[in-house]
Design a protein around this motif. Structure first.
Motif, PDB file in Angstrom:
ATOM      1  N   SER A  86     -17.290  -0.999   2.975  1.00 10.72           N
ATOM      2  CA  SER A  86     -17.252  -0.352   4.287  1.00 10.72           C
ATOM      3  C   SER A  86     -17.757  -1.285   5.383  1.00 10.72           C
ATOM      4  CB  SER A  86     -18.091   0.931   4.262  1.00 10.72           C
ATOM      5  OG  SER A  86     -18.134   1.547   5.523  1.00 10.72           O
ATOM      6  N   ILE A  87     -18.848  -2.003   5.099  1.00 16.27           N
ATOM      7  CA  ILE A  87     -19.417  -2.940   6.075  1.00 16.27           C
ATOM      8  C   ILE A  87     -18.434  -4.059   6.382  1.00 16.27           C
ATOM      9  CG2 ILE A  87     -21.238  -4.657   6.437  1.00 16.27           C
ATOM     10  CD1 ILE A  87     -23.069  -2.810   4.735  1.00 16.27           C
ATOM     11  N   LEU A  88     -17.821  -4.610   5.335  1.00 12.54           N
ATOM     12  CA  LEU A  88     -16.860  -5.695   5.537  1.00 12.54           C
ATOM     13  C   LEU A  88     -15.637  -5.227   6.306  1.00 12.54           C
ATOM     14  CD1 LEU A  88     -17.111  -7.402   2.039  1.00 12.54           C
ATOM     15  CD2 LEU A  88     -17.764  -8.420   4.230  1.00 12.54           C
ATOM     16  N   VAL A  89     -15.138  -4.043   5.974  1.00 15.60           N
ATOM     17  CA  VAL A  89     -13.989  -3.498   6.697  1.00 15.60           C
ATOM     18  C   VAL A  89     -14.349  -3.290   8.169  1.00 15.60           C
ATOM     19  CG1 VAL A  89     -12.527  -1.448   6.988  1.00 15.60           C
ATOM     20  CG2 VAL A  89     -12.863  -2.440   4.714  1.00 15.60           C
ATOM     21  N   ALA A  90     -15.551  -2.777   8.428  1.00 11.40           N
ATOM     22  CA  ALA A  90     -15.979  -2.541   9.810  1.00 11.40           C
ATOM     23  C   ALA A  90     -16.073  -3.853  10.590  1.00 11.40           C
ATOM     24  CB  ALA A  90     -17.323  -1.812   9.831  1.00 11.40           C
ATOM     25  N   GLN A  91     -16.706  -4.855  10.008  1.00 12.27           N
ATOM     26  CA  GLN A  91     -16.889  -6.113  10.740  1.00 12.27           C
ATOM     27  C   GLN A  91     -15.565  -6.846  10.934  1.00 12.27           C
ATOM     28  OE1 GLN A  91     -20.127  -8.610   9.542  1.00 12.27           O
ATOM     29  NE2 GLN A  91     -21.656  -7.003   9.756  1.00 12.27           N
ATOM     30  N   ALA A 307     -25.911   8.485  10.879  1.00 10.49           N
ATOM     31  CA  ALA A 307     -26.262   7.191  10.286  1.00 10.49           C
ATOM     32  C   ALA A 307     -25.011   6.448   9.839  1.00 10.49           C
ATOM     33  CB  ALA A 307     -27.200   7.387   9.102  1.00 10.49           C
ATOM     34  N   ARG A 308     -24.061   7.170   9.261  1.00 10.89           N
ATOM     35  CA  ARG A 308     -22.801   6.537   8.856  1.00 10.89           C
ATOM     36  C   ARG A 308     -22.000   6.113  10.084  1.00 10.89           C
ATOM     37  NH1 ARG A 308     -24.098   4.818   4.032  1.00 10.89           N
ATOM     38  NH2 ARG A 308     -24.457   6.459   2.495  1.00 10.89           N
ATOM     39  N   GLY A 309     -22.023   6.933  11.121  1.00 11.95           N
ATOM     40  CA  GLY A 309     -21.347   6.558  12.353  1.00 11.95           C
ATOM     41  C   GLY A 309     -21.966   5.328  12.982  1.00 11.95           C
ATOM     42  N   VAL A 310     -23.293   5.277  13.005  1.00 15.21           N
ATOM     43  CA  VAL A 310     -23.997   4.108  13.543  1.00 15.21           C
ATOM     44  C   VAL A 310     -23.690   2.874  12.699  1.00 15.21           C
ATOM     45  CG1 VAL A 310     -26.278   3.083  13.874  1.00 15.21           C
ATOM     46  CG2 VAL A 310     -25.843   5.421  14.636  1.00 15.21           C
ATOM     47  N   GLU A 311     -23.600   3.065  11.382  1.00 12.19           N
ATOM     48  CA  GLU A 311     -23.261   1.956  10.485  1.00 12.19           C
ATOM     49  C   GLU A 311     -21.923   1.339  10.885  1.00 12.19           C
ATOM     50  OE1 GLU A 311     -21.801   1.796   5.906  1.00 12.19           O
ATOM     51  OE2 GLU A 311     -23.722   2.798   6.235  1.00 12.19           O
ATOM     52  N   THR A 312     -20.933   2.201  11.134  1.00 15.17           N
ATOM     53  CA  THR A 312     -19.615   1.712  11.518  1.00 15.17           C
ATOM     54  C   THR A 312     -19.642   1.069  12.906  1.00 15.17           C
ATOM     55  OG1 THR A 312     -18.508   3.392  10.175  1.00 15.17           O
ATOM     56  CG2 THR A 312     -17.210   2.370  11.933  1.00 15.17           C
ATOM     57  N   ARG A 325     -24.755  -3.801  22.277  1.00 17.71           N
ATOM     58  CA  ARG A 325     -24.101  -2.505  22.206  1.00 17.71           C
ATOM     59  C   ARG A 325     -24.447  -1.796  20.883  1.00 17.71           C
ATOM     60  NH1 ARG A 325     -20.022   0.624  24.219  1.00 17.71           N
ATOM     61  NH2 ARG A 325     -18.678   1.650  22.690  1.00 17.71           N
ATOM     62  N   ALA A 326     -24.575  -2.567  19.816  1.00 18.88           N
ATOM     63  CA  ALA A 326     -24.996  -1.993  18.537  1.00 18.88           C
ATOM     64  C   ALA A 326     -26.401  -1.413  18.658  1.00 18.88           C
ATOM     65  CB  ALA A 326     -24.952  -3.060  17.447  1.00 18.88           C
ATOM     66  N   ALA A 327     -27.302  -2.124  19.316  1.00 15.35           N
ATOM     67  CA  ALA A 327     -28.667  -1.629  19.515  1.00 15.35           C
ATOM     68  C   ALA A 327     -28.678  -0.356  20.352  1.00 15.35           C
ATOM     69  CB  ALA A 327     -29.523  -2.702  20.185  1.00 15.35           C
ATOM     70  N   GLN A 328     -27.840  -0.315  21.367  1.00 16.52           N
ATOM     71  CA  GLN A 328     -27.752   0.862  22.225  1.00 16.52           C
ATOM     72  C   GLN A 328     -27.325   2.084  21.416  1.00 16.52           C
ATOM     73  OE1 GLN A 328     -24.959   0.380  25.432  1.00 16.52           O
ATOM     74  NE2 GLN A 328     -25.444   2.368  26.360  1.00 16.52           N
ATOM     75  N   ALA A 329     -26.364   1.901  20.514  1.00 15.12           N
ATOM     76  CA  ALA A 329     -25.900   3.005  19.678  1.00 15.12           C
ATOM     77  C   ALA A 329     -27.005   3.506  18.758  1.00 15.12           C
ATOM     78  CB  ALA A 329     -24.684   2.569  18.858  1.00 15.12           C
ATOM     79  N   ASN A 330     -27.788   2.582  18.196  1.00 14.50           N
ATOM     80  CA  ASN A 330     -28.895   2.964  17.312  1.00 14.50           C
ATOM     81  C   ASN A 330     -29.948   3.780  18.044  1.00 14.50           C
ATOM     82  OD1 ASN A 330     -29.150   1.411  14.384  1.00 14.50           O
ATOM     83  ND2 ASN A 330     -27.718   0.431  15.774  1.00 14.50           N
ATOM     84  N   ASP A 331     -30.367   3.309  19.208  1.00 13.79           N
ATOM     85  CA  ASP A 331     -31.405   4.018  19.970  1.00 13.79           C
ATOM     86  C   ASP A 331     -30.927   5.399  20.409  1.00 13.79           C
ATOM     87  OD1 ASP A 331     -33.221   1.930  19.746  1.00 13.79           O
ATOM     88  OD2 ASP A 331     -32.536   0.957  21.584  1.00 13.79           O
ATOM     89  N   PHE A 332     -29.687   5.475  20.868  1.00 13.15           N
ATOM     90  CA  PHE A 332     -29.128   6.756  21.295  1.00 13.15           C
ATOM     91  C   PHE A 332     -29.108   7.744  20.127  1.00 13.15           C
ATOM     92  CE2 PHE A 332     -25.478   9.616  21.723  1.00 13.15           C
ATOM     93  CZ  PHE A 332     -25.715  10.173  22.978  1.00 13.15           C
ATOM     94  N   TYR A 389     -31.767   4.469  12.250  1.00  8.63           N
ATOM     95  CA  TYR A 389     -32.048   3.033  12.232  1.00  8.63           C
ATOM     96  C   TYR A 389     -31.651   2.361  10.917  1.00  8.63           C
ATOM     97  CZ  TYR A 389     -34.433   3.441  16.710  1.00  8.63           C
ATOM     98  OH  TYR A 389     -34.713   3.657  18.043  1.00  8.63           O
ATOM     99  N   THR A 390     -31.799   3.059   9.780  1.00 10.74           N
ATOM    100  CA  THR A 390     -31.352   2.442   8.527  1.00 10.74           C
ATOM    101  C   THR A 390     -29.827   2.308   8.503  1.00 10.74           C
ATOM    102  OG1 THR A 390     -31.437   4.618   7.422  1.00 10.74           O
ATOM    103  CG2 THR A 390     -33.337   3.147   7.146  1.00 10.74           C
ATOM    104  N   GLY A 391     -29.112   3.227   9.165  1.00  8.19           N
ATOM    105  CA  GLY A 391     -27.665   3.082   9.311  1.00  8.19           C
ATOM    106  C   GLY A 391     -27.316   1.833  10.090  1.00  8.19           C
ATOM    107  N   GLY A 392     -28.074   1.545  11.131  1.00  6.95           N
ATOM    108  CA  GLY A 392     -27.862   0.333  11.914  1.00  6.95           C
ATOM    109  C   GLY A 392     -28.107  -0.922  11.099  1.00  6.95           C
ATOM    110  N   PHE A 393     -29.152  -0.916  10.279  1.00 12.37           N
ATOM    111  CA  PHE A 393     -29.419  -2.076   9.424  1.00 12.37           C
ATOM    112  C   PHE A 393     -28.258  -2.321   8.464  1.00 12.37           C
ATOM    113  CE2 PHE A 393     -34.090  -1.127  10.204  1.00 12.37           C
ATOM    114  CZ  PHE A 393     -34.314  -2.277  10.923  1.00 12.37           C
ATOM    115  N   ARG A 394     -27.738  -1.248   7.869  1.00 11.18           N
ATOM    116  CA  ARG A 394     -26.622  -1.417   6.933  1.00 11.18           C
ATOM    117  C   ARG A 394     -25.386  -1.976   7.644  1.00 11.18           C
ATOM    118  NH1 ARG A 394     -28.646   3.437   4.835  1.00 11.18           N
ATOM    119  NH2 ARG A 394     -27.190   4.604   6.145  1.00 11.18           N
ATOM    120  N   GLY A 395     -25.075  -1.445   8.830  1.00 10.71           N
ATOM    121  CA  GLY A 395     -23.914  -1.926   9.567  1.00 10.71           C
ATOM    122  C   GLY A 395     -24.014  -3.401   9.903  1.00 10.71           C
TER     123      GLY A 395
END
Length: 473
Positions: A86-91, A307-312, A325-332, A389-395
């Motif tokens: 999932s992470i590789l597909v997202a990136q 968390a899954r949405g933030v990961e993506t 922008r990734a950080a902004q999504a995590n904080d929000f 935040y753990t979703g953000g780390f995984r993403g």
């Protein structure tokens, strides 16, 4: 606007979403809302089993209290591969590299299914010894073992669907898995009581009937999901020609996926080991614990989905070179989830008794279960913060960080505190409930402080030239 149009407006196809541009709130909502529904439907499998087996017998209810965590353990051991995919597909999607995303998805399906067969065989052979180690009483042990043997034989079907969900999410399509899940949950809910109680022409299978219903429904979901990915008309596409095992790519999946498996396995092991502590108390406490954890699985659905949405969103934005922008999504996400789950905590605190009574008419189980919910409810908001935040780390590909936070929360704080409270501090089962409360708060604080360090910002796990991934040039 018609009712159909209003409902349809809540969902967006991936082609309508741009996760790397504009405000983060609405894209995150449209990405996460279908995941909430998907996870709610997925939880319906467990809730249906809990409800019908609760009507069948308290011993059967206690048996699945032991069985569910072991199901979670088996899945967690292998699901790191799907998280890596999932992470590789997202990136790759964020970096506009579709061919590489498709190759990653195809290889992930192959190795995840291989892993599921191996884990299913191990689970089938050792399930009895493991449940006995956890302290299941003889009249509960054979029931839990019968349930788990059926699940072990069909666990590849469960893996197949979970991989489909993960890969589609990495691409940004969360609607299609939701629709597939809806159809199969309906099948499960309908056939569950027929197989458990022997309605109509069906034999009375008891707890084994619940397992058969679950596996049959998961098999349908897997077949439909793989068919969708092979066609490629929605979400990421997989290709049979790219599914020959690529050991170099497997090493890449392992590098990202092993920490994710450690995170999931750490969660599962902590729950299983916690059952050892719970199992020292009467069957009514075990049954109440099982109901409480099922209720939590519903309450925490928004946090898990976000968390899954933030990961993506994190994965796609880091792939696109936009860490701010990734950080902004995590904080929000962390702020919104804290507020939403705090409100839900108040609701559960007030209505704890009636909530538990939905699953059992045993007054002692209702009383113990309600006390469990009231102790943990004030910490619900903190779960939302930690999950975001753990979703953000995984993403970002920092799966080891997410694993470390989870293991610290569950294995270093919750489990030892529960053991100390009940074995040395003179507390009854309330000592376990207190451990839940404390560990949820501590986990949120650690996740927040670690995220603010900013060490995740430079993460990018694509390695474009590695492992035989086809070039988009």
């Amino acid at each position: 606007m018609s009712v159909r149009e209003r409902v349809g407006s809540l969902f967006k196809d991936q082609s309508e979403l741009d996760l790397t541009e504009g405000a983060v709130g609405w894209p995150l909502f449209f990405l996460s809302f279908p995941i909430v529904i998907t996870n709610l439907l997925q939880t319906a499998y467990n809730l249906a089993d809990t409800f019908w087996l609760g009507q069948y017998s308290t011993k059967a209810l206690a048996a699945i209290s032991f069985a569910f965590p072991m199901v979670f353990l088996l899945i967690s051991l292998g699901m790191g591969l799907s998280v890596a995919g999932s992470i590789l597909v997202a990136q790759h999607t964020g970096a506009e590299e579709p061919e590489k995303a498709e190759y990653a998805a195809s290889q992930t399906v192959t190795f995840s299914l291989i892993a599921s067969v191996v884990l299913g065989a191990i689970g089938y052979v050792f399930v009895g010894d493991f449940l006995q180690f956890l302290g299941a009483s003889p009249d509960v042990l054979w029931r839990a073992e019968a349930y788990m043997q059926v699940i072990s034989l069909g666990i590849a079907f469960m893996f197949g669907f979970f991989v489909f969900v993960s890969l589609m999410r990495g691409y940004g399509d969360t609607v299609t898995p939701m629709l597939v899940m809806f159809g199969t949950v309906v099948v499960n809910v309908v056939i569950d009581p027929f197989l458990i109680f022997g309605w109509g022409p069906f034999p009375t299978l008891g707890i084994e009937g619940a397992a058969v219903a679950t596996i049959f429904s998961r098999a349908l979901a897997m077949v439909v999901g793989l068919g969708i990915m092979f066609r490629g008309n929605r979400g990421v596409q997989i290709h049979l020609s790219q599914m020959r095992p690529d050991l170099d790519f497997f090493k890449k999946l392992l590098k990202i996926g092993i920490p994710a498996s450690i995170e999931g396995t750490g969660r599962a092991l902590s729950v299983n080991l916690l059952l050892y502590v719970v199992g020292l108390f009467p069957t009514t406490v075990v049954a109440a614990f099982g109901i409480g954890t099922r209720v939590f699985s519903v309450i925490f659905l928004p946090a898990i989905a976000v968390a899954r949405g933030v990961e993506t969103m994190s994965g796609q934005n880091i792939g696109a070179g936009k860490p701010d922008r990734a950080a902004q999504a995590n904080d929000f996400a962390a702020k919104v989830m804290f507020g939403v789950l705090a409100v839900m905590g108040v609701v559960i605190f007030v209505g704890a008794g009636p909530v538990v009574a939905v699953f059992t008419d045993d007054p002692e189980v209702v009383e113990i279960g309600a006390n469990f919910l009231r102790w943990v409810a004030p910490s619900f908001g903190f779960i939302g913060v930690m999950r975001a935040y753990t979703g953000g780390f995984r993403g970002a590909g920092k799966t080891m960080v997410a694993a470390a936070i989870s293991i610290f929360m569950l294995g270093i704080v919750r489990l030892p505190l529960a053991w100390y409270n009940t074995q040395f501090a003179g507390m009854d089962q309330t000592g376990i409930w207190v451990a839940f409360l404390v560990s949820n708060v501590v986990g949120a604080i650690v996740a927040l402080l670690w995220f603010k360090r900013g060490t995740w910002r430079e993460a990018d796990v694509r390695d474009d030239e590695a492992a035989g991934v086809p070039s988009d040039d």
